[in-house]
Scaffold this active site. Structure first.
Site, mmCIF file in Angstrom:
data_model
loop_
_atom_site.group_PDB
_atom_site.id
_atom_site.type_symbol
_atom_site.label_atom_id
_atom_site.label_comp_id
_atom_site.label_asym_id
_atom_site.label_seq_id
_atom_site.Cartn_x
_atom_site.Cartn_y
_atom_site.Cartn_z
ATOM 1 N N PHE A 90 3.899 -0.473 7.650
ATOM 2 C CA PHE A 90 4.890 0.062 6.711
ATOM 3 C C PHE A 90 5.695 -1.011 5.976
ATOM 4 O O PHE A 90 6.858 -0.790 5.662
ATOM 5 C CB PHE A 90 5.844 1.032 7.428
ATOM 6 C CG PHE A 90 5.203 1.862 8.500
ATOM 7 C CD1 PHE A 90 4.100 2.664 8.218
ATOM 8 C CD2 PHE A 90 5.672 1.841 9.801
ATOM 9 C CE1 PHE A 90 3.488 3.432 9.194
ATOM 10 C CE2 PHE A 90 5.066 2.598 10.791
ATOM 11 C CZ PHE A 90 3.971 3.390 10.485
ATOM 12 N N HIS A 91 5.067 -2.133 5.625
ATOM 13 C CA HIS A 91 5.797 -3.208 4.949
ATOM 14 C C HIS A 91 5.146 -3.654 3.639
ATOM 15 O O HIS A 91 5.040 -4.850 3.373
ATOM 16 C CB HIS A 91 5.916 -4.422 5.887
ATOM 17 C CG HIS A 91 6.585 -4.129 7.181
ATOM 18 N ND1 HIS A 91 6.322 -4.840 8.345
ATOM 19 C CD2 HIS A 91 7.514 -3.194 7.519
ATOM 20 C CE1 HIS A 91 7.060 -4.361 9.327
ATOM 21 N NE2 HIS A 91 7.784 -3.353 8.862
ATOM 22 N N PRO A 92 4.694 -2.745 2.769
ATOM 23 C CA PRO A 92 4.104 -3.190 1.501
ATOM 24 C C PRO A 92 5.129 -3.932 0.657
ATOM 25 O O PRO A 92 6.286 -3.516 0.554
ATOM 26 C CB PRO A 92 3.655 -1.880 0.836
ATOM 27 C CG PRO A 92 4.497 -0.818 1.465
ATOM 28 C CD PRO A 92 4.732 -1.273 2.870
#
Length: 538
Positions: free
Chosen positions: A471-473
Site C-alpha cells: 500500500f505504498h505507491p
C-alpha cells in the site's frame, strides 16, 4: 457564480488534511478542500483493527486493481486506496515509520534542495505528538498522535528473540538515530482509536469560517488559463461544479500517486504523445507525469501456531470476540486497539550490497489468505517481508479523456535483478527467524510457501504467484532539478511550466522511502505549507 478561493486542495488524505488545516490558520485566506469520498463516520475507520473491514469497502475505498503485470504471471493485483476524509490514513495499518536518514539525503543529492534529513526532521517533529514526549528526534505537541503498543505479546517477543539470533538487535525506536533493528511498532493511535490526518488536523480546523470542506466531490480536472491554474472542475453528488481561484491563488493536488497524475493528464499536462493519442489538448508536455511508479511488494509467509494464542483464535469464537470487545470498551486495549501488525524489523537481506536495511518485516498475530481477508480457522500468524528500495519502475496513464475511467496502473514489480534477489533473500531471512530456537516452539508448520518451496527459483515463483502491494505507491509526479527531463515538480513541489499548481502527496517523492509512507507524507505537507507562506510573504 463559482465560489472563489485562495487555495483549492484536491484530496483530503494524508497530505490534503494537513494542507487545509495549516493554510486555514491564516484567517485572511479562503481554503476549499475537496474529497471524492464521504465523511469518515464509520466505526470501522476509527477502530484500529477495523481496516480489515475498510480494506474491502467500496464506500471508503477506491478498490483499485492494477493492470495485468507480466512480472507477476499476468496477475491484476488489488490496490486499496482511501476514499474518505483522511484518505489512506483512515484505512491504513497505522504504523508510524519515517524511513531512513539516507532516503532524504538522497533526495537532496538528486538536486532537491531543502529535502535532506536535517531539513525535514523539524517537520517530522512539528507534526508529531509522541506519547514518549519531546526529544532530539520526536515531537511532543504536534497534531498527529503516535502511541506505543501497551502490552507485550508472546509471539512478538519470540519473533524479536529469533531476530536477535540471526544478528538483528532489538530497538526501541525505528525513528531514532538508526532504523536497523527489531522491535514493536509505534502506531498513529490515541486512547485506543485511530488518529488519521482527518482526526489530527482537519477536525480541529473545521470550525474555522475560512475553511470549506466538500465531501462526495470528485475533481475532474484543473481549469487553466494559458499556463496558469485558475480553478477546478468537480462532480459533487453527481452534479457538475466549478471552483475558481482568487488572484495569485493556487490549486494543490493531493489526490495520491494514482489520481494526481491522472488529474494532470486529464488537464493537458503530461506526455504529449499520450495526450494527443487520447484527444486531450496538450498544455504542457511533461513526459514524467505518471511515470516512475514505485511500490513496496509484500511477500506473506503464513504459519500455523502450536498454541491458541493468536488473534485467529479470538476471532474464530464468540467468546473471543466478546473478550476483545470488552477489552476495548473497558480499557481501550487489546487487539481492537492495536490493529494487526504489532512488531517487525528492518535488516539487510543482502549485507554485502546494502549499507543500510534493505527489507522490512511486518509481523501479524493472525493469518489470512491476503491482508484484510478472513482469518484461517487454525491458530496462525504471518511474516510479511518487503524490499525497501525497489529499482523496478511502473507507470500510471489515463486510458480515456473521461475522468471517471480508472487509469492504467502498471507497477512492473520484480522487473530488475536486484529486486528479485532481494525478495528471495527476504523470504530466506523470514524462514531463518521462523526456524530460530526462540520461534521453533511456536511453529507447527509453514503453511506458505510450504516445505516444497526449496530453491531460489521456487521462492521467486512463490513471490510472483502471491506477492501483493503493501500500500505504498509513490513517485508518479516526482520532484527533481531543472535539468531533469522526467521531473514533474521543482523542490517547492510546483508543477513545471504551470503557475499556481502544485502536487503534494506520495506521487511527489523522487524515490520511495524505506518504510511506511503516511508519516513522511504528513511531513512533506507540513514543509510545503511553510514554503507557500515564504513565497506569499516574499
Amino acid at each position: 457564480m463559482a465560489q472563489r478561493f485562495d487555495y483549492i486542495v484536491v484530496g483530503a488524505g494524508s497530505a490534503g488534511c494537513v494542507l487545509a488545516s495549516r493554510l486555514s490558520e491564516d484567517p485572511s485566506v479562503q481554503v476549499l478542500l475537496l474529497e471524492a469520498g464521504p465523511p469518515d463516520r464509520s466505526i470501522w475507520i476509527h477502530l484500529p483493527i477495523g481496516y480489515g473491514k475498510t480494506m474491502w469497502s467500496k464506500r471508503y475505498n477506491w478498490c483499485l486493481h492494477t493492470d495485468p503485470d507480466p512480472n507477476m504471471n499476468g496477475r491484476r493485483i488489488y490496490w486499496p486506496r482511501g476514499k474518505t476524509l483522511g484518505g489512506s490514513s483512515a484505512i491504513n495499518g497505522l504504523i508510524y515509520i519515517r524511513g531512513q536518514r539516507q532516503d532524504y539525503d538522497h533526495w537532496a543529492e538528486l538536486g532537491n534542495s531543502g529535502w535532506s534529513y536535517e531539513d525535514v526532521l523539524p517537520y517530522f517533529i512539528k507534526s508529531e505528538s509522541n506519547e514518549r514526549g519531546a526529544s532530539r528526534f520526536h515531537g511532543g505537541s504536534g497534531p498527529l498522535k503516535v502511541s506505543d503498543i501497551p502490552h507485550k505479546d508472546e509471539l512478538i517477543e519470540a519473533f524479536l528473540d529469533g531476530a536477535q539470533e540471526i544478528g538483528v538487535p532489538r530497538t526501541a525506536d525505528f525513528n531514532g538515530q538508526e532504523q536497523e533493528g527489531a522491535g514493536y511498532y509505534q502506531l498513529t493511535t490515541f486512547k485506543g482509536l485511530r488518529c488519521s490526518t482527518a482526526t489530527a488536523y482537519l477536525r480541529p480546523a473545521r470550525k474555522r469560517a475560512n475553511l470549506t470542506v466538500h465531501t462526495n466531490a470528485q475533481a475532474t480536472g484543473v481549469i487553466l488559463d494559458g499556463n496558469r491554474a485558475v480553478g477546478v472542475n468537480y462532480l459533487r453528488n453527481g452534479q457538475a461544479n466549478r471552483a475558481e481561484l482568487n488572484a495569485n491563488g493556487e490549486v494543490l493536488l493531493s489526490a495520491g500517486a494514482i489520481y494526481s497524475p491522472q488529474l494532470l493528464q486529464l488537464s493537458g499536462i503530461g506526455s504529449a504523445e499520450l495526450l494527443q493519442r487520447l484527444g486531450v489538448p496538450v498544455v504542457v508536455d511533461l513526459p514524467g507525469v505518471g511515470e516512475n511508479l514505485q511500490d513496496h511488494l509484500q511477500i506473506r509467509l503464513g504459519f500455523e501456531c502450536t498454541k491458541p494464542i493468536t488473534t485467529n483464535d479470538a476471532l474464530n469464537t464468540l467468546w473471543g470476540k466478546m473478550r476483545m470487545g470488552m477489552q476495548w470498551l473497558m480499557l481501550r486495549q487489546g487487539p481492537l486497539a492495536v490493529g494487526i501488525n504489532q512488531g517487525g524489523c528492518f535488516m539487510r537481506a543482502l549485507p554485502g550490497e546494502a549499507a543500510t536495511p534493505d527489507i522490512q518485516f511486518h509481523v501479524a498475530t493472525l493469518s489470512a489468505d491476503m491482508a484484510g481477508g478472513k482469518v484461517h480457522p487454525y491458530s496462525g500468524f504471518t511474516f510479511s517481508v518487503c524490499q525497501l528500495r525497489p529499482e523496478s519502475r511502473g507507470y500510471v496513464r489515463i486510458k480515456s479523456a473521461d475522468p471517471l475511467v480508472t487509469p492504467e496502473i502498471q507497477p512492473n514489480y520484480l522487473d530488475t535483478d536486484l529486486d528479485r534477489r532481494t525478495t528471495i533473500a527476504a523470504v530466506k531471512a523470514a524462514r531463518q527467524i521462523a526456524q530460530s530456537s526462540a520461534m521453533r516452539p511456536y511453529v507447527k508448520r509453514e503453511v506458505k510457501p510450504g516445505p516444497d518451496a526449496e530453491t531460489d527459483e521456487d521462492l521467486l515463483a512463490f513471490s510472483r504467484d502471491t506477492g501483493a502491494t503493501i500500500f505504498h505507491p509513490s513517485g508518479t509526479c516526482r520532484m527533481g532539478p531543472e535539468g531533469d527531463p522526467m521531473a514533474v515538480l521543482d523542490a517547492h513541489m510546483r508543477v513545471r511550466g504551470v503557475q499556481g499548481l502544485r502536487v503534494i502527496d506520495a506521487s511527489s517523492m523522487p524515490t520511495l522511502v524505506s518504510g511506511n509512507t503516511n508519516g513522511p507524507i504528513v511531513m512533506m505537507a507540513e514543509k510545503v505549507v511553510d514554503l507557500i507562506r515564504e513565497e506569499r510573504q516574499g
